[in-house]
Design an enzyme around this catalytic site. Sequence first.
Site, PDB file in Angstrom:
ATOM      1  N   CYS A  43       0.825  -1.214   0.000  1.00  0.00           N
ATOM      2  CA  CYS A  43       0.000   0.000   0.000  1.00  0.00           C
ATOM      3  C   CYS A  43       0.860   1.265   0.000  1.00  0.00           C
ATOM      4  CB  CYS A  43      -0.923  -0.019   1.214  1.00  0.00           C
ATOM      5  SG  CYS A  43      -1.947   1.437   1.330  1.00  0.00           S
ATOM      6  N   CYS A  48      -1.647   1.832  -2.924  1.00  0.00           N
ATOM      7  CA  CYS A  48      -2.583   2.935  -2.675  1.00  0.00           C
ATOM      8  C   CYS A  48      -1.934   4.320  -2.647  1.00  0.00           C
ATOM      9  CB  CYS A  48      -3.280   2.776  -1.324  1.00  0.00           C
ATOM     10  SG  CYS A  48      -3.362   1.124  -0.648  1.00  0.00           S
ATOM     11  N   LYS A  51      -0.088   5.507  -5.896  1.00  0.00           N
ATOM     12  CA  LYS A  51      -1.166   5.526  -6.902  1.00  0.00           C
ATOM     13  C   LYS A  51      -2.076   6.736  -6.696  1.00  0.00           C
ATOM     14  CE  LYS A  51      -5.001   3.992  -6.050  1.00  0.00           C
ATOM     15  NZ  LYS A  51      -5.665   2.709  -6.002  1.00  0.00           N
ATOM     16  N   TYR A 177      -9.057  -3.517 -11.695  1.00  0.00           N
ATOM     17  CA  TYR A 177      -9.022  -2.133 -11.206  1.00  0.00           C
ATOM     18  C   TYR A 177      -7.648  -1.495 -11.348  1.00  0.00           C
ATOM     19  CZ  TYR A 177      -6.771  -2.738  -6.588  1.00  0.00           C
ATOM     20  OH  TYR A 177      -5.875  -2.957  -5.578  1.00  0.00           O
ATOM     21  N   GLU A 181      -7.037   1.936 -13.325  1.00  0.00           N
ATOM     22  CA  GLU A 181      -6.493   3.116 -12.640  1.00  0.00           C
ATOM     23  C   GLU A 181      -5.243   3.639 -13.343  1.00  0.00           C
ATOM     24  OE1 GLU A 181      -8.057   2.327  -8.085  1.00  0.00           O
ATOM     25  OE2 GLU A 181      -5.983   1.833  -8.551  1.00  0.00           O
ATOM     26  N   HIS A 437     -27.982  20.621  -1.277  1.00  0.00           N
ATOM     27  CA  HIS A 437     -28.083  21.154  -2.631  1.00  0.00           C
ATOM     28  C   HIS A 437     -27.131  22.329  -2.821  1.00  0.00           C
ATOM     29  CE1 HIS A 437     -30.034  22.002  -6.430  1.00  0.00           C
ATOM     30  NE2 HIS A 437     -30.109  23.278  -6.068  1.00  0.00           N
ATOM     31  N   GLU A 442     -26.802  14.449  -3.495  1.00  0.00           N
ATOM     32  CA  GLU A 442     -28.242  14.611  -3.224  1.00  0.00           C
ATOM     33  C   GLU A 442     -29.068  13.677  -4.109  1.00  0.00           C
ATOM     34  OE1 GLU A 442     -30.228  18.356  -4.325  1.00  0.00           O
ATOM     35  OE2 GLU A 442     -28.514  18.840  -5.585  1.00  0.00           O
TER      36      GLU A 442
END
Length: 452
Positions: A43, A48, A51, A177, A181, A437, A442
């Site tokens: 990681c 992670c 990346k 993935y 990525e 909003h 939302e």
Amino acid sequence: MAVEDFDLIVIGAGSGGLGTALRAAKYGVRVALLEPRQLGGTCVNVGCVPKKAMWYASQMAEAQDLAADYGFALTKGALDWPRFIVHRQGYIDRIHESYRLNLEKHGVTLIPAIGRLSAGRTVLVAGRELRAPHTVIATGGRPRRLETPGFEIGMDSDGFFDLRKLPAHTAIVGGGYIAVELAGVLRALGGEVDMYVRGRLMGGFDVEMADALGETMQAHGIRIHYHCQIVSAQRRGEQVVLDCDSGSQPGPFDALIWAVGRDPNSDGAGFDLAGIATDPAGHILTDEWQNTSVPGIYALGDVTNGKALTPVAVAAGRCLSDRLFGGKPQAKISYDLIPSVVFSHPPLATVGLSEEEAREQYGDDVHIFRQAFTPMQLSLSSRAFKTVVKLICVGDDERIVGMHILGPSADEMLQGFAVAIKMGARKADLDATVAIHPTSSEELVLLGARTR
Ligand code: FAD
């Protein structure tokens, strides 16, 4: 050789190993932590962290286009790659240092070497023999290597982080993935990218969402070649050409990245000698308490067949130490409803079941709520990509079993919803929540009637 006694031996100081060791040490037990490479494992060093740093950089590259659309008078600049890498590495070095200080502060004995389990269940490391009633295997995984001729011409995801400049044109083999990525980063930073995908993009993910991601990636200029298995790679001068099983010969490319899966680090460290059971792919088998087939030996993180995510490895390690040393005999990680994000462009956030999984589990009792809309940020520009949100519910009370969001800020939107879903949220709970909003999130509380 005198045997050294500890209460706990942890093999591997990646996410899971550090989580286990530090939590145990806080309970005052004697911990030995073995790690031949940099602290933090995949990681921090090749996953992670670097990346996400690259993803931020590539988001900034894209933001320059957006800013121009909004009316800023700017000349788009390219990333100063060597300068960026100094910053990226500086950040990683600070993480290493903070781990080192934390281990020191809590009295963990860090041994910077490879550990091997002996048949007698002691651990051999750098000419020492260690013994403990509890041993945790947290050795993680590594990029898969294939027998494909010319495989060595390409790089894997570890090699990607050694790049010192942007390749003008990259071929990426794989559709998971990591492939997605890396493709997004290279494209956003200005490179040409071709992806070669054997089957579907993002296998295992909700099909509709994966298709939507594929379309957006193609709209960003990434060429995705489906149903193409690369059977060999060859050098052509400084460049690379590929052979596809269909007979086509794509290329030449300036760089080739294999992102074809990961294998567990369960070989070569004596785990077989100790009699630890694995699945056919080599993942160490555990029960829900992280127990392996051998009493007193536990495994967690990517070396097992659980979800290969950092927070999963960390949580499993902390729970295990709570259970073994913290007086919490019921502590274990819940593997249900684990949220995660693919840092694509835009990100794809997901928690719970895909529509396909839900239909398999619940049949006709599945209700889908889906909305696609242009996020306001992009409505003011020519880059009007749709955000897609999808809710998967079951039963008359519409309990939420899956949520999927593809769009800008999806990465930051999902965590809070994941808490609500873990607590058993129903669609009616979202309906009863007043919207914020104007935001994209939302739309998740304004979903209205069932789509199907
Ligand atoms: P690792 O972190 O791999 O650590 C294992 C450690 O064990 C290594 O340091 C290794 O050197 C050491 N070791 C191996 N064998 C021995 C031995 N015999 N003796 C002593 N030490 C040994 N996860 C996320 O949650 N979010 C992300 O965005 C994300 N992005 C990723 C991007 C990429 C490109 C990759 C490859 C992975 C990504 N992951 C992400 C996955 C994440 O990195 C892993 O799930 C996580 O690192 C697993 O932790 P671990 O402790 O099981 O293994």
